[in-house]
Scaffold this motif. Structure first.
Motif, PDB file in Angstrom:
ATOM      1  N   LYS A   1       4.275 -29.817  25.114  1.00 11.26           N
ATOM      2  CA  LYS A   1       4.793 -28.466  25.364  1.00 11.26           C
ATOM      3  C   LYS A   1       4.871 -27.653  24.077  1.00 11.26           C
ATOM      4  N   ASN A   2       4.906 -28.322  22.928  1.00  6.40           N
ATOM      5  CA  ASN A   2       4.998 -27.635  21.641  1.00  6.40           C
ATOM      6  C   ASN A   2       3.634 -27.286  21.063  1.00  6.40           C
TER       7      ASN A   2
ATOM      8  N   PHE B   1       7.330 -34.598  18.003  1.00 10.25           N
ATOM      9  CA  PHE B   1       7.504 -33.310  18.653  1.00 10.25           C
ATOM     10  C   PHE B   1       8.520 -33.338  19.794  1.00 10.25           C
TER      11      PHE B   1
ATOM     12  N   ASN C   1       0.237 -25.367  20.526  1.00  9.04           N
ATOM     13  CA  ASN C   1      -0.188 -23.986  20.691  1.00  9.04           C
ATOM     14  C   ASN C   1      -1.713 -23.969  20.606  1.00  9.04           C
TER      15      ASN C   1
END
Length: 121
Positions: free
Chosen positions: A85-86, A9, A88
């Protein structure tokens, strides 16, 4: 975790081109899944390096092997932070309600409960 986790990621600008190509192939073959590492593992690695290897070699030379290993661990932590940060993550209302209803313990009660659950030898 290292094979699947951090670089999966991480943003493309910090990953070599050949790694990016391999990742694109893997992404086409399977759905991405994130990892949630235990920070204690990394801190344990850093502590072990600190205790097991000296900062300097004979002749006051910097121990590059130690620095390289420290860099490896720190880089892995950084890549995992960037990867996070990616993610969700959607809050689950039932868990949030349960968590908010939990009784807060003071330090003495917490220690007492801990001793009940894990008696000292």
């Amino acid at each position: 975790m290292t094979k699947e986790g951090p670089s999966t990621f991480a943003p493309p600008e910090i990953i070599p081109q050949r790694v990016q190509e391999k990742q694109q192939q893997q992404q086409q073959q399977q759905q991405q899944q994130g990892v949630v590492p235990y920070l204690g593992t990394f801190l344990g690695d850093l502590l072990m390096l600190h205790l097991a290897m000296g900062d300097y070699l004979e002749g006051n030379e910097i121990n590059l092997q130690k620095r390289t290993e420290e860099y490896r661990v720190m880089r892995e932590i950084l890549l995992l932070q960037v990867a996070a940060k990616n993610y969700n993550l959607e809050p689950e209302e039932r868990f949030g309600a349960w968590f908010q209803d939990m009784e807060l313990l003071n330090e003495n009660d917490s220690y007492s409960l801990s001793c009940q659950l894990w008696p000292q030898a």
